[in-house]
Scaffold this active site. Structure first.
Site: not given
Length: 276
Positions: A15, A165, A169, A175-176
């Site tokens: 969701a 972001h 978040k 993580g990137t």
């Protein structure tokens, strides 16, 4: 009756913003079948996944918070099930470990796992001979950016990373961004030797600091999706690499590729570039 030809997929975090895109992509993929839509949000329990996504027709898959019973069912009926996880850093480790324990192949887009947790999952996947993909970013554009950054790092000794972001978040840095810094670290050099001793008047003003001297700055604002800059500097010049997303559907080709590849693996693999 379960289609033994199509890849059976469970979406954990169905969701959420990314989860919804994944459910939609799987529903439209000719070689996949949605077996389960898992989400812990109380407001969506029992709703049909297709109706939640406004696909125009029900999928016959209700949203449920019962992940382990679904893993048990897939394990008993099918040998090559896949779980796609876009949930939360606080729960992803246990979810992925449970999937591996049941012989279900995880494709993990959730970031926030520590290096120790990733290593523990890698050891567990090796022992179970179950393929697992942990992918900080599913975008081809990011892979190209990282490759360009690696090339540039041979000629620049100063670099900083900015990642931007949406404000929902939960983890920072992304993580990137961490993966990009790790890739630059493989060049075997220390970056950003400072000619002066720096003082932060506000804690964190200079961002986080990696072991090899790279600063990572995290921005969280509504209106953003996912963006990253890698900025190199030397006397008289600045070289900037930037990647932007404008719609979450751009991640889906990478997600579908990972779903198709993960069952061919017998261990944990980190990064989309490893399966291209």
């Amino acid at each position: 009756m379960i289609d033994q030809v199509k890849i059976p997929v469970i979406v954990n975090g169905a969701a959420g913003k990314m989860g919804r895109e994944v459910v939609k992509a799987i529903a439209q993929a000719p070689d996949m079948t949605l077996m389960g839509a898992i989400d812990t949000s109380l407001e969506h329990q029992g709703k049909d996944a297709g109706e939640l996504l406004d696909l125009g027709k029900p999928l016959g898959i209700p949203i449920t918070n019962q992940l382990e019973p679904m893993l048990t069912f897939i394990n008993q009926k099918i040998q090559r099930g896949v779980m796609v996880d876009f949930t939360h850093p606080s729960s992803v480790y246990n979810s992925v470990r449970n999937a591996i324990a049941y012989g279900i192949h995880p494709v993990v887009g959730t970031t926030g796992l520590s290096s120790e947790q990733i290593q523990n999952l890698a050891d567990f996947a090796d022992k179970a001979s179950v393929g697992c993909l942990i992918i900080p970013n599913f975008l081809i554009g990011i892979i190209l950016l990282q490759q360009a950054a690696m090339a540039a790092s041979q000629y620049f000794d100063h670099v900083e990373i900015i990642e931007l972001h949406h404000n929902q978040k939960a983890d920072a840095p992304s993580g990137t961004a961490i993966q990009t810094a790790q890739m630059l670290a493989t060049m075997g050099k220390n970056f950003n030797k400072q000619p002066v001793e720096e003082t932060e008047k506000l804690l964190g003003a200079r961002g986080s600091l990696t072991d090899n001297g790279i600063r990572i700055h995290s921005i969280r604002l509504p209106g953003l999706i996912a963006h990253q800059e890698v900025i190199f500097g030397s006397p008289g010049q600045i070289y900037t690499l930037r990647h932007d997303t404008s719609d979450r559907s751009c991640y889906m080709p990478g997600v579908l590729l990972a779903i198709r590849k993960v069952s061919q693996l017998k261990s944990l693999v980190y990064g989309l570039d490893k399966i291209l």
